[in-house]
Design an enzyme around this catalytic site. Sequence first.
Site, PDB file in Angstrom:
ATOM      1  N   GLU A 104       7.781  13.011  -8.876  1.00  0.00           N
ATOM      2  CA  GLU A 104       6.183  13.264  -9.581  1.00  0.00           C
ATOM      3  C   GLU A 104       5.561  14.398  -9.129  1.00  0.00           C
ATOM      4  O   GLU A 104       5.790  14.884  -8.093  1.00  0.00           O
ATOM      5  CB  GLU A 104       5.573  11.835  -9.284  1.00  0.00           C
ATOM      6  CG  GLU A 104       5.870  10.612  -9.770  1.00  0.00           C
ATOM      7  CD  GLU A 104       5.133   9.802  -9.117  1.00  0.00           C
ATOM      8  OE1 GLU A 104       5.478   8.339  -9.223  1.00  0.00           O
ATOM      9  OE2 GLU A 104       4.009  10.012  -8.520  1.00  0.00           O
ATOM     10  N   CYS A 118      -0.675  18.836  -7.373  1.00  0.00           N
ATOM     11  CA  CYS A 118       0.113  18.152  -6.418  1.00  0.00           C
ATOM     12  C   CYS A 118       1.351  18.084  -6.444  1.00  0.00           C
ATOM     13  O   CYS A 118       1.956  17.274  -7.567  1.00  0.00           O
ATOM     14  CB  CYS A 118      -0.873  16.643  -6.315  1.00  0.00           C
ATOM     15  SG  CYS A 118      -0.123  15.614  -5.303  1.00  0.00           S
ATOM     16  N   CYS A 125      10.730   8.838   0.757  1.00  0.00           N
ATOM     17  CA  CYS A 125      10.198   9.329   2.058  1.00  0.00           C
ATOM     18  C   CYS A 125      10.668   8.106   3.015  1.00  0.00           C
ATOM     19  O   CYS A 125      10.612   6.886   3.087  1.00  0.00           O
ATOM     20  CB  CYS A 125       8.508   9.344   1.921  1.00  0.00           C
ATOM     21  SG  CYS A 125       7.877   9.992   3.642  1.00  0.00           S
ATOM     22  N   CYS A 129       4.794   4.783   5.587  1.00  0.00           N
ATOM     23  CA  CYS A 129       3.086   4.375   5.856  1.00  0.00           C
ATOM     24  C   CYS A 129       2.974   3.207   5.090  1.00  0.00           C
ATOM     25  O   CYS A 129       3.473   3.039   3.690  1.00  0.00           O
ATOM     26  CB  CYS A 129       2.449   5.784   5.181  1.00  0.00           C
ATOM     27  SG  CYS A 129       2.882   7.332   6.141  1.00  0.00           S
ATOM     28  N   CYS A 132       1.468   3.236   1.216  1.00  0.00           N
ATOM     29  CA  CYS A 132       2.068   4.308   0.323  1.00  0.00           C
ATOM     30  C   CYS A 132       2.968   3.791  -0.607  1.00  0.00           C
ATOM     31  O   CYS A 132       4.024   3.075  -0.126  1.00  0.00           O
ATOM     32  CB  CYS A 132       2.454   5.519   1.032  1.00  0.00           C
ATOM     33  SG  CYS A 132       3.301   6.591   0.036  1.00  0.00           S
ATOM     34  N   CYS A 347       0.099   8.431  -4.961  1.00  0.00           N
ATOM     35  CA  CYS A 347       1.423   9.050  -4.471  1.00  0.00           C
ATOM     36  C   CYS A 347       2.521   7.959  -4.779  1.00  0.00           C
ATOM     37  O   CYS A 347       2.721   6.977  -3.982  1.00  0.00           O
ATOM     38  CB  CYS A 347       1.306   9.674  -3.185  1.00  0.00           C
ATOM     39  SG  CYS A 347       2.860   9.711  -2.279  1.00  0.00           S
TER      40      CYS A 347
HETATM   41  S1  SF4 Z   1       1.944   8.847   2.807  1.00  0.00           S
HETATM   42 FE1  SF4 Z   1       3.745   8.057   1.858  1.00  0.00          FE
HETATM   43  S2  SF4 Z   1       4.821  10.201   1.170  1.00  0.00           S
HETATM   44 FE2  SF4 Z   1       3.348  10.712   2.823  1.00  0.00          FE
HETATM   45  S3  SF4 Z   1       4.317  10.569   4.822  1.00  0.00           S
HETATM   46 FE3  SF4 Z   1       3.305   8.360   4.246  1.00  0.00          FE
HETATM   47  S4  SF4 Z   1       5.165   7.349   3.402  1.00  0.00           S
HETATM   48 FE4  SF4 Z   1       5.532   9.660   2.967  1.00  0.00          FE
END
Ligand code: SF4
Length: 363
Positions: A104, A118, A125, A129, A132, A347
């Site tokens: 994306e 962006c 990832c 987090c 997210c 995101c």
């Molecule tokens: S916010 Fe999402 S993309 Fe960014 S580091 Fe944390 S888990 Fe990874």
Amino acid sequence: MIYGKIFINYNNMKKINILGYTECQLIELFAQFGQKPYKGRQLFKWLYNKQIKSFDQMTDLSKDIRNELSEKYTIEGLRIANIAESSDGTKKILFNLSDNKPLESVLIPDGNGRNTLCISSQVGCALGCKFCATGTMGFIRNLTVGEIVGQLLAINKSFRSNVFSNVVFMGMGEPFNNYENLIEAIKIMISGNGLNISPKKITVSTSGVSPKIKKLADENLKVNLALSLHVATQGKRTRIMPIAETFKLDKLTEAIKYYTRKTDLPVTFEYIIFEGFNDKVEDIKALSKLIHGLKCKINILAYNEVDKLPFKRPSDEKVNWFGRELVKINIAVTIRKSRGQDIDAACGQLAAKVLTGEKNESD
Ligand code: SF4
């Protein structure tokens, strides 16, 4: 075909995508062809500055060289699978990578007829987090240099040249966990022979990999740095960002001081407000204490809710109150509008949905 002393047999060879080659790699390639280094630079310029997609159009390279390149290499940009447009003008671009993985980028209007782009640095990832959508996918793979730069090239081609004025690494992935490719991609972006984007217009956003913050400072690229802070106390931050356990706030502030000293640039702290979690007077006090003495500015914005995740979006009144309280204690703060709520612009949301669909189909 023979150039100088080198014999290359191209029979049955699969063509290699040349998009993503750095200036040095192209100069080396031309040296292998027995050619002068400046020809490698010319090819670099055709690929990233003029953004030409066919070797035939590279008229300052000889026909023999163009034929040689066409026999062995291709110029393959990213394939756009879908563009979703929000009522606020935000556009979310979903790419389908060569191994069918989703990727994306988001074009965010700045209100002056230009956009911030962006971009992503990884598919998925590893950092998980808790708020997210990308974090729910887990880590799938790093993007290549060509795929990072390819997002800019594909968007220029699909919309119009220079449709964006700023580039931020705030899409899928932790850029510092794909460090080498990040640096090579930035070098292509800022090179006068490349995309020719001012480093002042590029921001790398990290969740807080402090050793790489220092390393980036030492690269002397002079790009902007943003830290996704969200909480200014150690224990509470660890609850929503597991990486905070490894890279603690004291080391992070030390790395940020190093970055600002080395680059003479302020660092931006991103602070997403989650309803009832980090939106109280005590959170403002902790934030004020943490940033004391740092050359920085704060961006606050309301959380964009993600399906199946427990965090809630705060009211606009709450966000405005939080901003006013920071201003009262002389903290430079900008309230950012959350964009594209009607198109899953947080995101990783679109890509996560594609992956879930992919998984269900193969179950
Ligand atoms: S916010 Fe999402 S993309 Fe960014 S580091 Fe944390 S888990 Fe990874």
